[in-house]
Write a protein that holds these residues in place. Structure first.
Motif, PDB file in Angstrom:
ATOM      1  N   ALA A 116       0.817  -1.216   0.000  1.00 15.54           N
ATOM      2  CA  ALA A 116       0.000   0.000   0.000  1.00 15.54           C
ATOM      3  C   ALA A 116       0.848   1.262   0.000  1.00 15.54           C
ATOM      4  CB  ALA A 116      -0.929  -0.013   1.212  1.00 15.54           C
ATOM      5  N   GLN A 117       2.074   1.184   0.516  1.00 12.99           N
ATOM      6  CA  GLN A 117       2.977   2.346   0.540  1.00 12.99           C
ATOM      7  C   GLN A 117       3.880   2.393  -0.690  1.00 12.99           C
ATOM      8  OE1 GLN A 117       2.594   0.371   3.525  1.00 12.99           O
ATOM      9  NE2 GLN A 117       1.010   1.909   4.006  1.00 12.99           N
ATOM     10  N   ASN A 118       3.541   1.613  -1.698  1.00 11.80           N
ATOM     11  CA  ASN A 118       4.296   1.568  -2.957  1.00 11.80           C
ATOM     12  C   ASN A 118       5.693   0.983  -2.780  1.00 11.80           C
ATOM     13  OD1 ASN A 118       3.601   2.060  -5.642  1.00 11.80           O
ATOM     14  ND2 ASN A 118       4.963   3.816  -5.767  1.00 11.80           N
ATOM     15  N   ARG A 119       5.884   0.173  -1.755  1.00 18.98           N
ATOM     16  CA  ARG A 119       7.165  -0.482  -1.532  1.00 18.98           C
ATOM     17  C   ARG A 119       7.195  -1.831  -2.237  1.00 18.98           C
ATOM     18  NH1 ARG A 119       6.814   1.025   4.685  1.00 18.98           N
ATOM     19  NH2 ARG A 119       5.336  -0.690   4.546  1.00 18.98           N
ATOM     20  N   PHE A 120       8.378  -2.208  -2.691  1.00 19.85           N
ATOM     21  CA  PHE A 120       8.558  -3.460  -3.422  1.00 19.85           C
ATOM     22  C   PHE A 120       8.199  -4.664  -2.555  1.00 19.85           C
ATOM     23  CE2 PHE A 120      11.134  -7.159  -4.462  1.00 19.85           C
ATOM     24  CZ  PHE A 120      10.919  -7.301  -5.821  1.00 19.85           C
ATOM     25  N   ALA A 121       7.458  -5.609  -3.142  1.00 23.49           N
ATOM     26  CA  ALA A 121       7.126  -6.855  -2.440  1.00 23.49           C
ATOM     27  C   ALA A 121       7.665  -8.060  -3.211  1.00 23.49           C
ATOM     28  CB  ALA A 121       5.620  -6.976  -2.251  1.00 23.49           C
ATOM     29  N   TYR A 122       7.181  -8.250  -4.469  1.00 30.97           N
ATOM     30  CA  TYR A 122       7.608  -9.391  -5.290  1.00 30.97           C
ATOM     31  C   TYR A 122       7.827  -8.943  -6.732  1.00 30.97           C
ATOM     32  CZ  TYR A 122       4.807 -11.525  -1.522  1.00 30.97           C
ATOM     33  OH  TYR A 122       4.255 -11.839  -0.321  1.00 30.97           O
ATOM     34  N   MET A 123       8.627  -9.718  -7.435  1.00 29.89           N
ATOM     35  CA  MET A 123       8.824  -9.495  -8.859  1.00 29.89           C
ATOM     36  C   MET A 123       8.958 -10.840  -9.573  1.00 29.89           C
ATOM     37  SD  MET A 123      11.993  -8.033 -10.986  1.00 29.89           S
ATOM     38  CE  MET A 123      12.545  -9.721 -10.962  1.00 29.89           C
ATOM     39  N   PHE A 124       8.471 -10.910 -10.818  1.00 31.53           N
ATOM     40  CA  PHE A 124       8.523 -12.146 -11.607  1.00 31.53           C
ATOM     41  C   PHE A 124       8.871 -11.779 -13.045  1.00 31.53           C
ATOM     42  CE2 PHE A 124       6.557 -14.960 -14.682  1.00 31.53           C
ATOM     43  CZ  PHE A 124       6.849 -16.236 -14.205  1.00 31.53           C
ATOM     44  N   PHE A 125       9.696 -12.602 -13.687  1.00 33.14           N
ATOM     45  CA  PHE A 125       9.870 -12.436 -15.135  1.00 33.14           C
ATOM     46  C   PHE A 125      10.232 -13.769 -15.780  1.00 33.14           C
ATOM     47  CE2 PHE A 125      14.365 -12.161 -14.180  1.00 33.14           C
ATOM     48  CZ  PHE A 125      15.014 -12.547 -15.354  1.00 33.14           C
ATOM     49  N   ALA A 126       9.709 -13.940 -16.983  1.00 35.01           N
ATOM     50  CA  ALA A 126       9.967 -15.151 -17.775  1.00 35.01           C
ATOM     51  C   ALA A 126      10.289 -14.719 -19.200  1.00 35.01           C
ATOM     52  CB  ALA A 126       8.752 -16.073 -17.763  1.00 35.01           C
ATOM     53  N   PRO A 127      11.517 -14.926 -19.670  1.00 33.62           N
ATOM     54  CA  PRO A 127      11.870 -14.556 -21.043  1.00 33.62           C
ATOM     55  C   PRO A 127      10.999 -15.287 -22.056  1.00 33.62           C
ATOM     56  CG  PRO A 127      13.833 -15.048 -19.754  1.00 33.62           C
ATOM     57  CD  PRO A 127      12.662 -15.476 -18.929  1.00 33.62           C
ATOM     58  N   ALA A 128      10.587 -14.574 -23.099  1.00 32.66           N
ATOM     59  CA  ALA A 128       9.746 -15.184 -24.135  1.00 32.66           C
ATOM     60  C   ALA A 128      10.446 -16.378 -24.768  1.00 32.66           C
ATOM     61  CB  ALA A 128       9.400 -14.138 -25.190  1.00 32.66           C
ATOM     62  N   ALA A 129      11.774 -16.274 -24.943  1.00 36.63           N
ATOM     63  CA  ALA A 129      12.537 -17.374 -25.545  1.00 36.63           C
ATOM     64  C   ALA A 129      12.490 -18.623 -24.670  1.00 36.63           C
ATOM     65  CB  ALA A 129      13.989 -16.942 -25.767  1.00 36.63           C
ATOM     66  N   SER A 130      12.488 -18.433 -23.345  1.00 33.41           N
ATOM     67  CA  SER A 130      12.427 -19.569 -22.425  1.00 33.41           C
ATOM     68  C   SER A 130      11.049 -20.215 -22.439  1.00 33.41           C
ATOM     69  CB  SER A 130      12.770 -19.109 -21.003  1.00 33.41           C
ATOM     70  OG  SER A 130      14.113 -18.703 -20.910  1.00 33.41           O
ATOM     71  N   LEU A 186      13.800 -21.294 -17.027  1.00 32.63           N
ATOM     72  CA  LEU A 186      12.416 -21.018 -17.414  1.00 32.63           C
ATOM     73  C   LEU A 186      11.927 -19.670 -16.911  1.00 32.63           C
ATOM     74  CD1 LEU A 186       9.836 -21.874 -18.780  1.00 32.63           C
ATOM     75  CD2 LEU A 186       9.283 -23.305 -16.808  1.00 32.63           C
ATOM     76  N   CYS A 187      11.993 -19.426 -15.601  1.00 33.77           N
ATOM     77  CA  CYS A 187      11.548 -18.135 -15.075  1.00 33.77           C
ATOM     78  C   CYS A 187      12.233 -17.845 -13.741  1.00 33.77           C
ATOM     79  CB  CYS A 187      10.033 -18.079 -14.948  1.00 33.77           C
ATOM     80  SG  CYS A 187       9.306 -19.408 -13.972  1.00 33.77           S
ATOM     81  N   PHE A 188      12.131 -16.572 -13.327  1.00 38.96           N
ATOM     82  CA  PHE A 188      12.819 -16.106 -12.124  1.00 38.96           C
ATOM     83  C   PHE A 188      11.906 -15.162 -11.346  1.00 38.96           C
ATOM     84  CE2 PHE A 188      15.841 -16.963 -15.481  1.00 38.96           C
ATOM     85  CZ  PHE A 188      16.849 -17.673 -14.859  1.00 38.96           C
ATOM     86  N   GLY A 189      12.216 -14.997 -10.077  1.00 40.78           N
ATOM     87  CA  GLY A 189      11.457 -14.069  -9.250  1.00 40.78           C
ATOM     88  C   GLY A 189      12.289 -13.580  -8.085  1.00 40.78           C
ATOM     89  N   VAL A 190      11.859 -12.478  -7.494  1.00 35.57           N
ATOM     90  CA  VAL A 190      12.531 -11.923  -6.313  1.00 35.57           C
ATOM     91  C   VAL A 190      11.477 -11.659  -5.254  1.00 35.57           C
ATOM     92  CG1 VAL A 190      13.909 -10.019  -5.396  1.00 35.57           C
ATOM     93  CG2 VAL A 190      14.356 -10.864  -7.706  1.00 35.57           C
ATOM     94  N   ALA A 191      11.778 -12.015  -4.013  1.00 36.27           N
ATOM     95  CA  ALA A 191      10.866 -11.776  -2.894  1.00 36.27           C
ATOM     96  C   ALA A 191      11.690 -11.523  -1.644  1.00 36.27           C
ATOM     97  CB  ALA A 191       9.933 -12.963  -2.687  1.00 36.27           C
ATOM     98  N   GLU A 192      11.003 -11.080  -0.592  1.00 41.09           N
ATOM     99  CA  GLU A 192      11.695 -10.789   0.664  1.00 41.09           C
ATOM    100  C   GLU A 192      12.199 -12.064   1.312  1.00 41.09           C
ATOM    101  OE1 GLU A 192      10.584  -9.168   5.133  1.00 41.09           O
ATOM    102  OE2 GLU A 192       9.330  -8.568   3.439  1.00 41.09           O
ATOM    103  N   SER A 193      11.397 -13.140   1.242  1.00 38.63           N
ATOM    104  CA  SER A 193      11.790 -14.403   1.878  1.00 38.63           C
ATOM    105  C   SER A 193      10.975 -15.539   1.271  1.00 38.63           C
ATOM    106  CB  SER A 193      11.558 -14.340   3.392  1.00 38.63           C
ATOM    107  OG  SER A 193      10.172 -14.185   3.679  1.00 38.63           O
ATOM    108  N   GLU A 194      11.347 -16.773   1.624  1.00 39.10           N
ATOM    109  CA  GLU A 194      10.580 -17.940   1.196  1.00 39.10           C
ATOM    110  C   GLU A 194       9.420 -18.147   2.169  1.00 39.10           C
ATOM    111  OE1 GLU A 194      12.799 -21.400  -0.725  1.00 39.10           O
ATOM    112  OE2 GLU A 194      14.265 -20.668   0.725  1.00 39.10           O
ATOM    113  N   ASN A 195       8.218 -17.829   1.729  1.00 39.64           N
ATOM    114  CA  ASN A 195       7.037 -18.028   2.569  1.00 39.64           C
ATOM    115  C   ASN A 195       5.852 -18.396   1.694  1.00 39.64           C
ATOM    116  OD1 ASN A 195       5.658 -15.442   1.750  1.00 39.64           O
ATOM    117  ND2 ASN A 195       7.486 -14.567   2.720  1.00 39.64           N
ATOM    118  N   ASN A 196       4.759 -18.806   2.301  1.00 42.54           N
ATOM    119  CA  ASN A 196       3.583 -19.262   1.547  1.00 42.54           C
ATOM    120  C   ASN A 196       3.067 -18.196   0.595  1.00 42.54           C
ATOM    121  OD1 ASN A 196       3.651 -21.721   2.837  1.00 42.54           O
ATOM    122  ND2 ASN A 196       2.080 -21.207   4.333  1.00 42.54           N
TER     123      ASN A 196
END
Length: 489
Positions: free
Chosen positions: A166-180, A221-231
């Protein structure tokens, strides 16, 4: 570009002596305390000379001398000869063939300028150069939406997604290259999931999803970034992944025993089979405690003969862990530089492997051909007896197996589970003088290998060349709300 002759004309040796420092100090706004600190340093370090390029001593020298002779910073701002023999730290950092460590900087300073500096000063110098080149972590998060927009522009079909609070702070990110994404349709239906810790200022984890290609190499295949490993993080990540990849029948996930991964897969991919990587040994008679521990998980999770779907020869998450080790260097970079690092590596892989597949004249991949050659050595020692034109009884060291070439089955189960000829099947194939490659699945064909790497992975280019809508430029992301560990920069 300055020529060597012009360069040498513009260079001047500046003696750094006690008298010279006193002269600079008198004309500066430095405090008496700073001057005493410099004098104290000079007693420990003998007078020396440095090279400077077209700059006034008062403008660039005294601030380094004043701050405890920060010769590491002096190296940043004073360029040596601008020819092939001398480089600044910036040039070394940009050179992928050189690993710039504090020890390396200490050695270069001594060799080229004749100054002894300490480890910590050299380390601070490297950090300043790296920040100059890569930007601060805060700047990286700020322009992340613009960066992801350019990733899609440079790679049409690439899927990217970012989630903020809600404060516009980063939480998660995901990307998958089209070639992959396109290439994965030519890979076997086994996916390995893992995560590795990031070591930049705001830490976090990098999610990695990989498979194996026709040549049995790691396929990203794909990658992501998060604060930690959680549900929550894994459910969001797998949700974005499901939007991206084609959900295919017989899909199998491999992971370690992280419960959050299991929960995420169960929630988002209920039709997929999830396998826990287990080191197993059915030695109940030897060690009942170990046996009881193993049997805590159903046999279909750790025994191929019980597994309801094909896992081929992929029994562990080693391929995901290997990918993590490949990305090891990028873990210390700010988030945008991590994405740069991944795209550069993927671009190189796709080119090199496409080139290798084009140069291969076998009907199957190089790995598949080598595997069949290895199995030939075993097959030559077996006795083969015809039961029918395509049905054979094979005796291997006193143990008998039935191989059916028409149904592509063998009593050892390897033929049908891997869709690749077992040693017993190869012995039967040799008996009929048939082509071994005809009995390999299309997963192993050279044509499939080529299709896997048809795409290209392009980097976003220099930020100055970016062209994007105003609404994207104005979109700002703040760094995540995490506790910054002491010493993180």
């Amino acid at each position: 570009m300055i020529s060597n002759n012009e360069d040498e004309v513009n260079m001047e040796l500046i003696p750094i002596t006690s008298d010279r420092i006193e002269e600079i100090a008198e004309n500066s706004c430095a405090s008496q305390k700073s001057r005493k600190r410099v004098r104290r340093k000079l007693k420990k370090s003998p007078p020396c000379k440095i090279l400077r390029h077209d700059a006034l001593t008062e403008e660039i020298m005294f601030k380094e001398i004043r701050a405890e002779m920060h010769r590491g910073q002096m190296w940043l701002e004073c360029t040596c000869y601008q020819n092939k023999k001398f480089h600044t730290i910036q040039e070394h950092v940009r050179n992928k063939k050189i690993e710039v460590t504090p020890a390396f900087v200490e050695n270069e300073m001594k060799k080229k300028i004749g100054i002894d500096i300490g480890y910590h000063k050299a380390r601070r110098a490297i950090q300043k150069v790296v920040t100059c080149i890569r930007g601060t972590p805060e700047e990286n998060y700020q322009i992340l939406p613009s960066y992801l927009y350019m990733m899609v522009c440079k790679n049409p079909g690439m899927y990217t997604s970012i989630k903020r609070d809600a404060q516009n702070r980063f939480a998660y990110m995901f990307f998958a290259p089209a070639a992959s994404v396109a290439g994965w349709s030519n890979c076997r239906l086994v996916i390995a999931v893992d995560a590795t810790f990031l070591k930049s200022k705001y830490c976090g984890v990098l999610f990695v999803v990989v498979s194996k290609d026709t040549n049995n190499q790691i396929f990203p295949l794909c990658f992501g970034v998060a604060e930690s490993e959680n549900n929550e993080a894994y459910i969001w990540f797998f949700g974005e992944m499901r939007k991206t990849i084609q959900v295919r029948r017989e899909l199998v996930f491999l992971s370690d025993r992280n419960q959050s991964i299991a929960n995420g897969i169960r929630k988002v991919f209920p039709e997929a089979q999830h396998d826990f990587n287990q080191l197993m040994s059915q030695l109940k008679s030897i060690d009942k405690k170990t046996y009881n521990y193993i049997m805590e998980e159903p046999p279909e999770r750790w025994a191929r003969s019980w597994f309801p779907r094909r896992r081929y020869d992929m029994l562990t998450t080693n391929m995901a862990e290997s990918m993590n080790s490949i990305l090891l260097k990028g873990r210390e970079m700010p988030i945008l530089r991590i994405l740069d690092f991944i795209q550069e590596r993927l671009g190189e892989w796709f080119y090199e492997r496409r080139k290798k597949a084009n140069e291969t004249f076998h009907r199957v991949s190089i790995w598949a051909e080598e595997e069949m050659t290895k199995k030939m050595d075993l097959a030559c020692k077996m006795f083969v007896f015809n039961l029918d034109s395509m049905l054979f009884r094979i005796n291997s060291e006193g143990i008998e197996f039935i191989a059916d070439l028409k149904k592509r089955t063998c009593d050892c189960l390897e033929f049908q589970l891997d869709e690749f000829p077992s040693p017993h099947a190869i012995a039967a194939i040799n008996k009929r003088y048939l082509q071994k490659s005809d009995y390999c699945s299309n997963w192993y064909s050279n044509k499939t290998w080529l299709k896997t790497y048809e795409g290209h992975v392009n980097t976003v280019g220099d930020q100055k060349s970016w062209d994007m809508p105003q609404n994207v430029q104005s979109e700002i992301t703040k760094p995540p709300d995490v506790e910054i560990l002491q010493g993180r920069r």
